[in-house]
Write a protein that holds these residues in place. Structure first.
Motif, PDB file in Angstrom:
ATOM      1  N   ASN A 148       0.828  -1.210   0.000  1.00  8.07           N
ATOM      2  CA  ASN A 148       0.000   0.000   0.000  1.00  8.07           C
ATOM      3  C   ASN A 148       0.865   1.265   0.000  1.00  8.07           C
ATOM      4  N   ASN A 149       2.034   1.190   0.661  1.00  9.78           N
ATOM      5  CA  ASN A 149       2.928   2.350   0.684  1.00  9.78           C
ATOM      6  C   ASN A 149       3.396   2.691  -0.731  1.00  9.78           C
ATOM      7  N   LYS A 150       3.847   1.680  -1.436  1.00  8.63           N
ATOM      8  CA  LYS A 150       4.334   1.887  -2.802  1.00  8.63           C
ATOM      9  C   LYS A 150       3.207   2.380  -3.707  1.00  8.63           C
ATOM     10  N   VAL A 201       2.962  10.379  -7.331  1.00  9.10           N
ATOM     11  CA  VAL A 201       4.077  10.741  -8.207  1.00  9.10           C
ATOM     12  C   VAL A 201       3.996   9.904  -9.487  1.00  9.10           C
ATOM     13  N   PRO A 202       3.074  10.235 -10.383  1.00 10.35           N
ATOM     14  CA  PRO A 202       2.854   9.407 -11.573  1.00 10.35           C
ATOM     15  C   PRO A 202       4.053   9.341 -12.520  1.00 10.35           C
ATOM     16  N   ALA A 227      10.175  16.278  -2.070  1.00 12.09           N
ATOM     17  CA  ALA A 227       8.863  16.251  -1.411  1.00 12.09           C
ATOM     18  C   ALA A 227       8.797  17.353  -0.368  1.00 12.09           C
ATOM     19  N   GLY A 228       7.894  18.291  -0.584  1.00 13.42           N
ATOM     20  CA  GLY A 228       7.708  19.394   0.345  1.00 13.42           C
ATOM     21  C   GLY A 228       6.848  20.465  -0.300  1.00 13.42           C
ATOM     22  N   PHE A 254       8.779  17.128  -8.389  1.00 13.12           N
ATOM     23  CA  PHE A 254       8.280  17.804  -7.196  1.00 13.12           C
ATOM     24  C   PHE A 254       6.920  17.213  -6.838  1.00 13.12           C
ATOM     25  N   THR A 255       6.777  16.760  -5.607  1.00 15.96           N
ATOM     26  CA  THR A 255       5.556  16.045  -5.217  1.00 15.96           C
ATOM     27  C   THR A 255       4.620  16.859  -4.346  1.00 15.96           C
ATOM     28  N   GLY A 256       5.083  18.008  -3.833  1.00 11.13           N
ATOM     29  CA  GLY A 256       4.341  18.660  -2.778  1.00 11.13           C
ATOM     30  C   GLY A 256       4.537  17.883  -1.481  1.00 11.13           C
ATOM     31  N   MET A 257       3.777  18.223  -0.458  1.00 15.78           N
ATOM     32  CA  MET A 257       3.911  17.557   0.834  1.00 15.78           C
ATOM     33  C   MET A 257       3.361  16.128   0.763  1.00 15.78           C
ATOM     34  N   LEU A 258       4.120  15.167   1.268  1.00 16.57           N
ATOM     35  CA  LEU A 258       3.671  13.775   1.326  1.00 16.57           C
ATOM     36  C   LEU A 258       3.372  13.401   2.771  1.00 16.57           C
TER      37      LEU A 258
END
Length: 388
Positions: free
Chosen positions: A197-199, A206-207, A250-251, A273-277
């Motif tokens: 589930n984490n992956k 993050v497509p 990530a941030g 860039f993912t934004g906050m995770l």
């Protein structure tokens, strides 16, 4: 034993001290220590009611100093219910108010709780020397003379997260004379076990991730974090090497400096860039990475660094991350200076390792966490410090 924590905000988005409080409280409860928190968040804050401990939100604060007229009366009415008071952070009204209230309280009461200040790196000389902080450094000098030296020197003790922080605090300001300096330690709860589930959660966030191990930067996007050094070093390596792990940053980037960093990284398709995770996506980022990178100019402890270690991930960090000595000693990562050239060398050295060397460092990484930074060890060290 019952402890009151005084902090400006417990909003999870603030990270740092409020996350440290959330990490520590469950472990302290196992040792018979109850904790409650008073803070300046609004009474209808969306995070309230989601923690296992009591949070007294007394309403928002005014002006940059975070003034709130309700705090001193609240403290005077409630001090009697606690054995110790821990004030988290400096340079804002809550630290001044806590010491002022305690002075008033002790004039009329024979017994009162001990009061400790936990600066969380806010006495680091970096904040007085950094070029981009000249105005804030001047403000701190004024605050120090008017208020903060009375806070630090008037408390029953100052609690530090590690020995490096304690030593650095002695060099920042004149008239620094605390009654007691305590290396109280710091730690994190064990991370959740890895599972599919984490992956999956991470991949959904993050497509453009290629499904292969990557360099991970997971932190606030701020000048002091050295993320610009990391991107410049990565772009340099991209010109030299035909294959390179993706760099995932990530941030939150929804601010002026975040926009600068986005622009810096947009020339490479391999910088994502993912934004906050949070939650499973955050742990997926740790577990799917090959190394965690933080070339910070100042890092008091680095919760994300320790989370990476606990996930068996080597950390590539600067020697301005205050726990660098433990990491370097136990070979759980690579340590360099916080400049562009040595950040480049940080990545290049990791890439030069064989798979056997990388696996050995990964084993060392989790050993560093287990030996130095578990929350159980930190809780015992903390209690020993305030109850010698």
């Amino acid at each position: 034993m019952k402890i009151l924590r005084v902090i400006a905000s417990m909003n999870p988005k603030q990270g740092g001290p409020c996350q440290g409080i959330r990490n520590a409280i469950p472990e302290l409860l196992k040792l018979g220590v109850e904790n409650e928190v008073v803070c300046f968040d609004e009474l209808d804050a969306d995070y309230l009611g989601k923690d296992s401990f009591k949070i007294y939100a007394i309403g928002g604060a005014k002006n940059p100093w975070r003034y709130n007229s309700k705090l001193i009366p609240w403290l005077l009415n409630n001090f009697a219910g606690y054995d110790a008071v821990i004030v988290h952070g400096l340079w804002q009204y809550h630290s001044h108010a806590a010491i002022k209230a305690m002075r008033v309280y002790r004039k009329s009461k024979k017994a009162s709780p001990k009061i400790y200040i936990m600066p969380h790196g806010m006495l680091d000389p970096y904040f007085q020397k950094a070029k981009e902080r000249r105005l804030k450094a001047l403000r701190n000098e004024v605050y120090w003379r008017l208020f903060e030296n009375k806070v630090v020197n008037g408390a029953d003790g100052i609690l530090f997260t590690c020995e490096e922080e304690l030593l650095l605090a002695r060099t920042a300001f004149a008239n620094y004379n605390p009654k007691k300096e305590i290396n109280a330690g710091y730690g994190i709860q064990p991370p959740p076990h890895n599972n599919p589930n984490n992956k999956k959660a991470f991949a959904e966030k993050v497509p453009k991730w290629k499904g292969e191990p990557f360099f991970l930067f997971l932190s606030r996007i701020h000048q002091k974090k050295g993320v610009d050094l990391l991107i410049k070093a990565y772009l340099r390596l991209e010109k030299e090497l035909s294959e390179l792990p993706q760099l995932i940053i990530a941030g939150p980037v929804d601010h002026a400096y975040g926009h600068e960093i986005l622009k810096l990284g947009e020339t490479s398709e391999n910088i994502l860039f993912t934004g906050m995770l949070t939650g499973a996506a955050k742990w997926g980022a740790f577990y799917e990475s090959e190394a965690f990178v933080l070339p910070s100019h100042q890092e008091n402890f680095g919760i994300a660094v320790v989370e990476a270690l606990a996930c068996k991930k080597p950390v590539l960090i600067s020697n301005k991350v205050n726990i660098w000595r433990e990491i370097e000693k136990e070979k759980g990562g690579i340590v360099k200076n916080d400049n562009e050239e040595e950040t480049y060398e940080l990545l290049k050295k990791w890439l030069s390792f064989s798979e056997v060397e990388k696996s050995k460092m990964a084993i060392n990484a989790i050993k560093v966490y287990q030996e130095y930074f578990t929350i159980a060890q930190a809780a015992r060290q903390f209690l020993k410090g305030i109850n010698p």
